[in-house]
Design a protein around this motif. Structure first.
Motif, mmCIF file in Angstrom:
data_model
loop_
_atom_site.group_PDB
_atom_site.id
_atom_site.type_symbol
_atom_site.label_atom_id
_atom_site.label_comp_id
_atom_site.label_asym_id
_atom_site.label_seq_id
_atom_site.Cartn_x
_atom_site.Cartn_y
_atom_site.Cartn_z
ATOM 1 N N UNK A 187 -0.332 0.062 6.775
ATOM 2 C CA UNK A 187 0.520 -0.908 7.266
ATOM 3 C C UNK A 187 0.402 -0.905 8.791
ATOM 4 N N UNK A 188 0.371 0.211 9.326
ATOM 5 C CA UNK A 188 -0.072 0.296 11.048
ATOM 6 C C UNK A 188 1.133 1.146 11.509
ATOM 7 N N UNK A 189 0.631 2.328 11.490
ATOM 8 C CA UNK A 189 1.618 3.514 12.251
ATOM 9 C C UNK A 189 1.881 3.094 13.506
ATOM 10 N N UNK A 190 3.343 3.051 13.764
ATOM 11 C CA UNK A 190 3.942 2.943 15.256
ATOM 12 C C UNK A 190 3.550 1.583 15.684
ATOM 13 N N UNK A 191 3.141 0.513 15.122
ATOM 14 C CA UNK A 191 2.671 -0.837 15.436
ATOM 15 C C UNK A 191 3.624 -1.775 15.418
ATOM 16 N N UNK A 192 5.172 -1.579 14.517
ATOM 17 C CA UNK A 192 5.772 -2.605 14.279
ATOM 18 C C UNK A 192 6.954 -2.689 15.396
ATOM 19 N N UNK A 193 7.478 -3.831 15.921
ATOM 20 C CA UNK A 193 8.600 -3.858 16.948
ATOM 21 C C UNK A 193 9.785 -3.913 16.277
ATOM 22 N N UNK A 194 9.989 -3.862 14.923
ATOM 23 C CA UNK A 194 11.163 -3.906 14.322
ATOM 24 C C UNK A 194 11.087 -3.748 12.863
ATOM 25 N N UNK A 195 12.345 -3.240 12.338
ATOM 26 C CA UNK A 195 12.441 -3.333 10.862
ATOM 27 C C UNK A 195 13.686 -3.647 10.372
ATOM 28 N N UNK A 196 13.563 -4.741 9.562
ATOM 29 C CA UNK A 196 14.931 -5.274 8.667
ATOM 30 C C UNK A 196 14.965 -4.700 7.278
ATOM 31 N N UNK A 197 15.978 -4.025 6.805
ATOM 32 C CA UNK A 197 16.068 -3.815 5.221
ATOM 33 C C UNK A 197 17.367 -4.005 4.704
ATOM 34 N N UNK A 198 17.390 -4.886 3.804
ATOM 35 C CA UNK A 198 18.849 -5.359 3.266
ATOM 36 C C UNK A 198 18.964 -4.730 1.809
ATOM 37 N N UNK A 199 19.978 -4.010 1.577
ATOM 38 C CA UNK A 199 20.205 -3.677 -0.014
ATOM 39 C C UNK A 199 19.129 -2.878 -0.421
ATOM 40 N N UNK A 200 18.701 -1.896 0.373
ATOM 41 C CA UNK A 200 17.520 -1.044 -0.183
ATOM 42 C C UNK A 200 17.705 0.121 -0.486
ATOM 43 N N UNK A 215 11.736 8.356 6.769
ATOM 44 C CA UNK A 215 10.740 8.876 7.675
ATOM 45 C C UNK A 215 9.483 7.823 7.676
ATOM 46 N N UNK A 216 9.448 7.030 6.621
ATOM 47 C CA UNK A 216 8.098 6.187 6.590
ATOM 48 C C UNK A 216 8.407 4.959 7.717
ATOM 49 N N UNK A 217 9.617 4.405 7.723
ATOM 50 C CA UNK A 217 10.059 3.448 8.588
ATOM 51 C C UNK A 217 10.191 3.961 9.910
ATOM 52 N N UNK A 218 10.366 4.985 10.141
ATOM 53 C CA UNK A 218 10.293 5.771 11.695
ATOM 54 C C UNK A 218 8.858 5.779 12.028
ATOM 55 N N UNK A 219 8.137 6.425 11.335
ATOM 56 C CA UNK A 219 6.566 6.158 11.489
ATOM 57 C C UNK A 219 5.974 5.037 11.971
ATOM 58 N N UNK A 220 6.523 3.868 11.051
ATOM 59 C CA UNK A 220 5.948 2.398 11.435
ATOM 60 C C UNK A 220 6.188 1.935 12.628
ATOM 61 N N UNK A 221 7.381 2.301 12.977
ATOM 62 C CA UNK A 221 7.993 1.457 14.281
ATOM 63 C C UNK A 221 7.241 2.249 15.774
ATOM 64 N N UNK A 222 7.268 1.264 16.500
ATOM 65 C CA UNK A 222 6.968 1.630 17.686
ATOM 66 C C UNK A 222 7.852 2.307 18.540
ATOM 67 N N UNK A 223 7.385 3.208 19.408
ATOM 68 C CA UNK A 223 8.465 3.846 20.145
ATOM 69 C C UNK A 223 9.514 3.083 21.014
ATOM 70 N N UNK A 224 10.917 3.207 20.784
ATOM 71 C CA UNK A 224 11.749 2.320 21.552
ATOM 72 C C UNK A 224 12.138 1.214 20.445
ATOM 73 N N UNK A 225 11.659 0.927 19.390
ATOM 74 C CA UNK A 225 11.824 -0.140 18.494
ATOM 75 C C UNK A 225 12.931 0.033 17.671
ATOM 76 N N UNK A 226 13.582 -0.720 16.920
ATOM 77 C CA UNK A 226 14.805 -0.527 16.322
ATOM 78 C C UNK A 226 14.829 -0.802 14.538
#
Length: 251
Positions: free
Chosen positions: A108-121, A135-146
């Motif tokens: 998916x791209x470790x550390x490449x995503x600018x944000x993640x939304x997850x509803x009812x997961x 931990x997966x979401x943390x790994x996917x997000x770029x530093x400083x992202x939400x």
């Protein structure tokens, strides 16, 4: 029956049923705006993941809040993804089958995503697997992202638990049986909320996963004390915003 299979069976009527829930789409939009307010990208439009995208309602909310964003919708239910793909989407929106707790983070791209939304997961993820899923979401997000999480939780809240039971047995479950003939799905949804973490416990999970600036907003209307939107930031250089902006302290 496995959880994805229950959602597969209910996919055809899911949009209708959630549309009957007062405040459902308004709260999704609120969560998407919370992410949009905190999301920037150094290169072109933001790249965001809609984790547990379902039939695409949260994806639509994200696009409304972040026009021109690249969105990857991920869900474990093939039936729900089929409903999402049948709708019209702009370029840059893709849907893929994936299961939280077993994501291909490198693919998916470790550390490449600018944000993640997850509803009812996360209440649909086994308690033993929730730390790994975060931990997966943390790994996917770029530093400083939400990360923005919208989820039901009533543990430790007597009045909210009572109201959830009443709404389910007087409304959600009978409607689900009438329209969908899918008692198993809607009784599962009822139980999953009762069994999920308290808001304090889930906030602690976010902190244990490494997130900072954790805050929470509670929904209005009948969902007050039941539905909660969490915001949490991955530390590091990036588009950090004012801590807790637009949210009530959930710690």
């Amino acid at each position: 029956m496995p959880v994805p299979a229950m959602f597969d069976r209910g996919a055809a009527h899911y949009d209708l049923l959630v549309g009957l829930n007062p405040g459902y789409h308004a709260e999704l939009r609120r969560a998407a705006v919370a992410l949009a307010e905190r999301t920037t990208s150094a290169n072109g439009g933001p790249r965001v993941i809609d984790l547990a995208c379902g039939s695409g309602a949260s994806t639509r909310a994200l696009l409304d809040a972040l026009p021109g964003a690249t969105v990857r919708g991920l869900d474990a239910s093939a039936g729900m993804l089929a409903q999402a793909r049948a709708k019209e989407w702009p370029d840059g929106v893709r849907f893929e089958e994936a299961t939280a707790g077993a994501l291909d983070v490198d693919g998916l791209g470790r550390g490449r995503w600018d944000g993640v939304l997850t509803a009812y997961l996360y209440r649909n993820v086994a308690a033993a697997d929730r730390a790994r899923a975060l931990a997966e979401v943390f790994a996917l997000l770029a530093p400083g992202s939400w990360l923005v999480v919208q989820e039901y939780s009533v543990r430790g809240r007597r009045e909210a638990r009572w109201r959830w039971n009443a709404v389910c047995w007087l409304g959600i479950i009978p409607l689900g049986v009438l329209l969908d003939r899918n008692l198993g799905l809607y009784t599962y949804l009822w139980r999953s909320v009762l069994d999920f973490d308290s808001v304090q416990e889930f906030g602690d999970r976010l902190a244990a996963a490494g997130f900072v600036d954790i805050a929470r907003h509670d929904a209005d209307g009948w969902q007050r004390g039941i539905l909660h939107t969490f915001v949490a930031r991955k530390p590091g250089e990036g588009p950090a915003r004012e801590e807790g902006r637009g949210a009530t302290d959930g710690r």
